[in-house]
Enzyme design. Structure first.
Site, PDB file in Angstrom:
ATOM      1  CD  GLN A   1      -3.233   0.881   1.640  1.00 55.66           C
ATOM      2  OE1 GLN A   1      -3.457  -0.084   2.342  1.00 55.66           O
ATOM      3  NE2 GLN A   1      -4.168   1.694   1.230  1.00 55.66           N
ATOM      4  CG  PHE A   2       1.289   3.876  -3.587  1.00 61.09           C
ATOM      5  CD1 PHE A   2       1.263   5.257  -3.715  1.00 61.09           C
ATOM      6  CD2 PHE A   2       0.295   3.135  -4.215  1.00 61.09           C
ATOM      7  CE1 PHE A   2       0.273   5.886  -4.450  1.00 61.09           C
ATOM      8  CE2 PHE A   2      -0.690   3.742  -4.949  1.00 61.09           C
ATOM      9  CZ  PHE A   2      -0.709   5.130  -5.069  1.00 61.09           C
ATOM     10  CB  THR A   3      -2.138   5.269  -0.194  1.00 61.12           C
ATOM     11  OG1 THR A   3      -2.621   4.135   0.523  1.00 61.12           O
ATOM     12  CG2 THR A   3      -2.512   5.162  -1.662  1.00 61.12           C
TER      13      THR A   3
END
Length: 141
Positions: free
Chosen positions: A74-76
């Site tokens: 999850q890059f966010t």
């Protein structure tokens, strides 16, 4: 590396209508983000932390009871919305850097004896879960 870790009774990841990873018993869901300065040492440290984190029932860890983990990239987690109304993703490592490190977290967990399910890196995923407690913690290594 950052991880949002949730104690779950079950969790699953679906991509294009197909379940690609699921745990059907109490365990942990770990949403994992990678930044530019992360490397193999951080991946190994995060894996050990996830495996031994005592947030399951009766202050047990996955290593204590053999509970499964579902690891989802999850890059966010490295989004920054301090200015304006639209987050920036500058602190998130690009895919070619992040993917091998998320894979390493999974492999390190498996080497420790963990049962690990995963999402699909870079895919549009639907994550379903039942958070027990609720119990959610943020890890940063």
């Amino acid at each position: 590396m950052r991880a949002v870790v949730q104690r779950v009774s079950h969790a699953s990841v679906t991509v294009d209508g197909k379940v690609v990873g699921a745990i059907d018993e109490p365990g942990l869901l770990a949403l994992v983000g990678v930044t530019h300065t992360d490397g193999p040492a951080e991946a190994a440290k995060l894996a050990r932390k996830l495996w031994t984190l005592r947030i399951l029932e009766d202050e047990k860890s996955c290593s204590d009871v053999g509970a499964p983990l579902l690891v989802v990239s999850q890059f966010t987690l490295y989004g920054d919305a301090r200015k304006g109304r639209r987050p920036t993703w500058h602190a998130a490592a690009p895919g070619p850097v992040a993917e091998p490190l998320v894979d390493q977290v999974v492999e390190e967990l498996r080497a420790l004896g963990a049962r690990v399910e995963t999402g699909v890196f870079g895919a549009r995923m639907s994550v379903a879960l039942t958070n027990e407690g609720p119990f959610t913690v943020l890890l940063e290594v």
